[in-house]
Structures are given as C-alpha cells and as structure tokens.
Design a protein around this motif. Structure first.
Motif, PDB file in Angstrom:
ATOM      1  N   THR A   1       0.813  -1.407  -0.127  1.00  0.00           N
ATOM      2  CA  THR A   1      -0.278   0.223   0.243  1.00  0.00           C
ATOM      3  C   THR A   1       1.238   1.556  -0.275  1.00  0.00           C
ATOM      4  N   LYS A   2       2.186   1.092   0.867  1.00  0.00           N
ATOM      5  CA  LYS A   2       2.831   2.508   1.032  1.00  0.00           C
ATOM      6  C   LYS A   2       3.375   2.981   0.040  1.00  0.00           C
ATOM      7  N   PHE A   3       4.241   1.561  -0.836  1.00  0.00           N
ATOM      8  CA  PHE A   3       4.612   1.262  -2.660  1.00  0.00           C
ATOM      9  C   PHE A   3       3.463   2.103  -3.486  1.00  0.00           C
ATOM     10  N   ALA A   4       2.032   2.531  -3.588  1.00  0.00           N
ATOM     11  CA  ALA A   4       1.434   1.757  -4.209  1.00  0.00           C
ATOM     12  C   ALA A   4       1.602   3.558  -4.372  1.00  0.00           C
ATOM     13  N   GLY A   5       0.714   3.832  -3.105  1.00  0.00           N
ATOM     14  CA  GLY A   5       0.895   5.976  -2.898  1.00  0.00           C
ATOM     15  C   GLY A   5       2.132   6.600  -3.482  1.00  0.00           C
TER      16      GLY A   5
ATOM     17  N   LYS B   1       1.512  13.095 -13.896  1.00  0.00           N
ATOM     18  CA  LYS B   1       2.073  13.244 -12.641  1.00  0.00           C
ATOM     19  C   LYS B   1       2.560  15.264 -12.785  1.00  0.00           C
ATOM     20  N   GLY B   2       2.398  15.641 -11.398  1.00  0.00           N
ATOM     21  CA  GLY B   2       2.803  16.736 -11.553  1.00  0.00           C
ATOM     22  C   GLY B   2       1.584  17.226 -10.545  1.00  0.00           C
ATOM     23  N   PRO B   3       1.912  19.196 -10.934  1.00  0.00           N
ATOM     24  CA  PRO B   3       3.174  20.003 -10.337  1.00  0.00           C
ATOM     25  C   PRO B   3       3.935  18.737  -9.387  1.00  0.00           C
ATOM     26  N   ILE B   4       5.031  18.244  -9.811  1.00  0.00           N
ATOM     27  CA  ILE B   4       5.835  17.723  -9.275  1.00  0.00           C
ATOM     28  C   ILE B   4       6.419  18.025  -7.630  1.00  0.00           C
ATOM     29  N   GLY B   5       6.405  17.550  -6.257  1.00  0.00           N
ATOM     30  CA  GLY B   5       7.134  18.661  -5.135  1.00  0.00           C
ATOM     31  C   GLY B   5       7.987  17.247  -4.927  1.00  0.00           C
ATOM     32  N   LEU B   6       8.198  18.197  -3.634  1.00  0.00           N
ATOM     33  CA  LEU B   6       8.828  17.501  -2.732  1.00  0.00           C
ATOM     34  C   LEU B   6       8.181  15.957  -2.059  1.00  0.00           C
ATOM     35  N   THR B   7       6.874  16.808  -1.533  1.00  0.00           N
ATOM     36  CA  THR B   7       6.414  15.159  -1.062  1.00  0.00           C
ATOM     37  C   THR B   7       6.127  14.273  -2.041  1.00  0.00           C
ATOM     38  N   ASP B   8       6.108  14.182  -3.140  1.00  0.00           N
ATOM     39  CA  ASP B   8       6.512  13.428  -3.865  1.00  0.00           C
ATOM     40  C   ASP B   8       7.201  12.822  -3.917  1.00  0.00           C
ATOM     41  N   GLU B   9       8.865  13.033  -4.113  1.00  0.00           N
ATOM     42  CA  GLU B   9       9.597  12.311  -3.590  1.00  0.00           C
ATOM     43  C   GLU B   9       9.994  12.115  -2.140  1.00  0.00           C
ATOM     44  N   VAL B  10       9.430  12.495  -1.283  1.00  0.00           N
ATOM     45  CA  VAL B  10       9.351  11.937  -0.165  1.00  0.00           C
ATOM     46  C   VAL B  10       8.869  10.170   0.109  1.00  0.00           C
ATOM     47  N   ALA B  11       7.424  10.879  -0.625  1.00  0.00           N
ATOM     48  CA  ALA B  11       6.663   9.720  -0.935  1.00  0.00           C
ATOM     49  C   ALA B  11       6.959   8.428  -0.790  1.00  0.00           C
ATOM     50  N   PHE B  12       7.753   8.590  -2.267  1.00  0.00           N
ATOM     51  CA  PHE B  12       8.177   7.328  -3.182  1.00  0.00           C
ATOM     52  C   PHE B  12       9.452   6.713  -2.301  1.00  0.00           C
ATOM     53  N   ILE B  13       9.986   7.391  -1.202  1.00  0.00           N
ATOM     54  CA  ILE B  13      11.759   7.095  -0.282  1.00  0.00           C
ATOM     55  C   ILE B  13      10.853   5.693   0.240  1.00  0.00           C
ATOM     56  N   ALA B  14      10.079   7.202   0.719  1.00  0.00           N
ATOM     57  CA  ALA B  14       8.912   5.754   2.141  1.00  0.00           C
ATOM     58  C   ALA B  14       8.298   4.949   1.385  1.00  0.00           C
ATOM     59  N   GLY B  15       7.460   4.260   0.387  1.00  0.00           N
ATOM     60  CA  GLY B  15       7.192   3.772  -0.096  1.00  0.00           C
ATOM     61  C   GLY B  15       8.487   2.859  -0.238  1.00  0.00           C
TER      62      GLY B  15
END
Length: 405
Positions: free
Chosen positions: A57-61, A237-251
């Motif tokens: 679920t975290k990865f999909a998000g 996808k976008g506008p791509i923001g900081l949280t998009d990168e953080v979410a990818f790492i967290a996933g």
C-alpha cells in the motif's frame, strides 16, 4: 534559468555544497574492470523483503497509483490473480539500485530494461541480487568531459524459488567538476525558469486532469479489440513536489544506501565518505541521494534544481501500462531511457501507441507499444517500449496463466 536570490556573491559561494571530485584515470578504470561479474553486497540498500499489505500500500501510494487491485484484498481475490497482489514494479521497492564504484564521479541512472515473470502476492518474500556486469567507455561527452556507463542486473526470487522479475539498468558516471561548469553555461543559454511559474488556473487544469485519469481495472481489454495505432490512455504526474519524492522514498524507493538519521547515518558516512556531503546552509551531513530533494546537492552535482529518481520514472511507465491494459493483462517486458531531468515543479504527461499485434511463441496474444513522457516544455524525458500480453475472448487471460494455484 531565472533565479531569485538576494544572497551576496561571496555568501553564495560559501553556501555552495561540495562533493568529492575526480577525473577518470587508468587506475580507476583498471579497478572497475576487475570488479566486472561480481555479485554485489546490497544489504544496506534493501528496503522490503516481504510484500506485506502495508508495504504494498505504501509503495502504490508512493508512485501515485490509485488502482484498488493493489490495495483492496477483496478486489485481488475477485481478480484473475485469485488473491491480493502487488503491482509489477513492487520489486523496485524491495531493491532497486546501489551506489557503487567510481569514487569522486557524479552519476545518473540513464536507462532500464525490465522483464516480469511471475506475480508478487501479499505475503511473498522477495530475495534480490545485483550483479555488476561491467562498463562501457570512457567516451567524450558534451555534458561532462568523459563518461563511463555501468551495467547492472537485478534478479528477484520469491520464497518458492521462482524468479519473479529481472531488471537490467545502466548508470552514466561523469566528471562532476566539468558538468557543473557546463551546466552553468547551458543555463544561461536556455529559457528555463525553475521552479516552473505555473498560474493557479494552469495548476487547476492539471490537477483536474490527474483526477479524471482512472485505471481500466476489471474491465478486460481484449486483444481482438486493439488496433495498431491505438493510443494508450494518458497518465499525468505533477506538478511534482517535495512530498512526491519523500513518498517514493517512504514507499521503498531508491535510497542507495538506505536513508538513516543521526548517529546511524554518521557511522555510515565515516566508513564511506563518498556517500555524503555537507549541507552549506544547515551544516548537516546529507546523503548524495539528496539531489532529489535538496537544491544545494543538485547544484553540486551540476544540475540546476532538484530532480526525480530514475526508478521512480520507470514505475510511472509501468503504471501507464497497467492503467491501460486492465487487471487481466500482463506486462512481459518494458524498457525506458531517461533523457533530461524531470525537475520538481514539472508536469509530465505519459502516453504511447500500439505498434504491432503479435502471437508469441508461447501462444499468448500480445501487443508491442512505444511510450513517451513529455514535460510542459514538450520534451520527451522518457521514451520507451513494452510488450503486453492481453486476454482474448476465447482463451485464458495471461494473468490466469501465471496465477498461483
């Protein structure tokens, strides 16, 4: 590039991040040639070993995939998979890449070729391996003096001993000092404002488009109904923001090595100085990986602004394909090249077209497609291809053929 900064020139220089810099020499080349064929130690870069409900679920998000097939257990049990399942790209949340070799050089993930063999079900355990297959080059580059390109092979095996996926990937390594100097000169030649100056009306239109894009889901896309020249359903996808990168790492994205804090990170950086740099504003030790969310790190790498992750972009391509093919289709293989940077604040529209309809030697019916990913400036930042097996009205779906009994 337009930059709004009131920092004085001397202060600006003091705030520049510094990373190790080297040039490609014979000793470095000989050292890397000796490592070709080695299975790498990757424990520090493994993020998931089990496809738990939460991990999937975290990865999909983290990749922005809203298909309930990956997150709703009942939907998985009702599908041709017969049980809750992960997206094909989930293996990249187990292990994707590793920071390896070429001390003092900068690097960019530049291309990927993936082959998917078996589904990953909730509860599966995935063991990953990474083989360094060697490098090509060195060769001259318009971007940064000379470059060398590394070649890696990731293999993912489940608890039953089945290889579920294989991923070949390439990394371009470059002389960082030369890249930084050329980047500054190129910025002056480009009409490039970062972050992109969107108007509120433009952002509203983009987000309305994002919200309108739905996965095909449990409505099968039959091979018989597809024609050469058909377009793939668009994915934005976008506008791509900081949280998009953080979410990818967290996933489970691509920390290479895995991100840590405080003493845990400092112990690693003391043992591996090339893994980190000093943030000139905060004074903290930060990982090289911070180029994806830290502007000082991106600038030190020779790039104007923070930018996305290669494997993140690859996951977007996989999502484009699963959205279009529906829950009964199967991605046999896909490949992509990462051309240019996707900066934070960019909008990327993914799409493609059917090139060919084929019957494979296995008897499965498939289509070959080409894909693209265009930013708001019109550049295709990820051209690619894929082979997708589709269900037919008379036979079993490609998922049923691979479903676990």
């Amino acid at each position: 590039m337009t930059v709004h900064d009131v920092t004085a020139p001397d202060q600006e220089r003091d705030r520049e991040a510094l990373m190790p810099e080297a040039v490609i020499d014979d000793e470095m080349i000989a050292s890397m040639q000796a490592r070709a064929g080695v299975n790498l130690r990757i424990d520090h870069s493994v993020n998931n070993e089990e496809a738990t409900r939460i991990a999937v679920t975290k990865f999909a998000g983290g990749i922005g995939d809203i298909n309930p097939l990956w997150t709703d257990a009942d939907r998985g049990r009702a599908s041709d998979y017969g049980a809750p399942v992960a997206p094909p790209s989930f293996v990249m949340a187990c292990f994707s890449g590793i920071q390896f070799g070429w001390p003092g050089l900068g690097s960019f993930h530049c291309a990927t070729q993936a082959r998917f063999h078996q589904p990953v079900y909730w509860g599966d355990t995935i063991a990953a391996t990474c083989t360094y297959e060697g490098f090509t080059g060195p060769k001259p580059s318009s971007f940064a003096g000379r470059t060398v390109t590394d070649h890696f092979l990731n293999t993912y095996t489940n608890q039953r001993g089945e290889v579920v996926a294989e991923i070949n990937w390439q990394v371009m390594n470059f002389e960082r000092a030369s890249a930084r100097g050329r980047s500054k000169r190129d910025d002056k030649k480009q009409d490039l404002t970062l972050p992109h100056p969107w108007t509120p009306e433009e952002i509203e239109r983009v987000e309305m488009r994002v919200l309108s894009e739905k996965p095909r889901g449990d409505n099968p896309r039959y091979w018989e109904d597809v024609e050469v020249g058909d377009g793939l359903d668009l994915l934005t996808k976008g506008p791509i923001g900081l949280t998009d990168e953080v979410a990818f790492i967290a996933g489970g994205g691509t920390p290479i090595p895995r991100l840590k804090a405080h003493a845990a990170s400092l112990v690693d950086y003391a043992a591996h100085p090339a893994w980190s740099f000093r943030d000139p504003v905060l004074g903290s030790s930060e990982p090289i990986y911070a180029v994806h969310y830290n502007q000082a790190a991106a600038n030190a790498m020779g790039v104007a602004f923070q930018y996305d992750v290669g494997f993140q972009r690859q996951c977007w391509q996989v999502q484009l394909l699963t959205h279009w093919m529906g829950d009964s289709g199967w991605i046999i293989d896909c490949d992509a090249q990462y051309r240019g940077f996707v900066y934070l604040s960019d909008v990327v529209e993914l799409g493609g077209e059917v090139l060919e309809k084929v019957v494979l030697d296995s008897g499965e019916h498939a289509v070959k497609v080409k894909t693209h990913a265009r930013n708001q400036r019109g550049a295709d930042v990820m051209p690619g291809h894929a082979t997708i097996a589709l269900p037919t009205r008379e036979g079993a779906s490609p998922v049923t053929l691979r479903a676990r009994s």
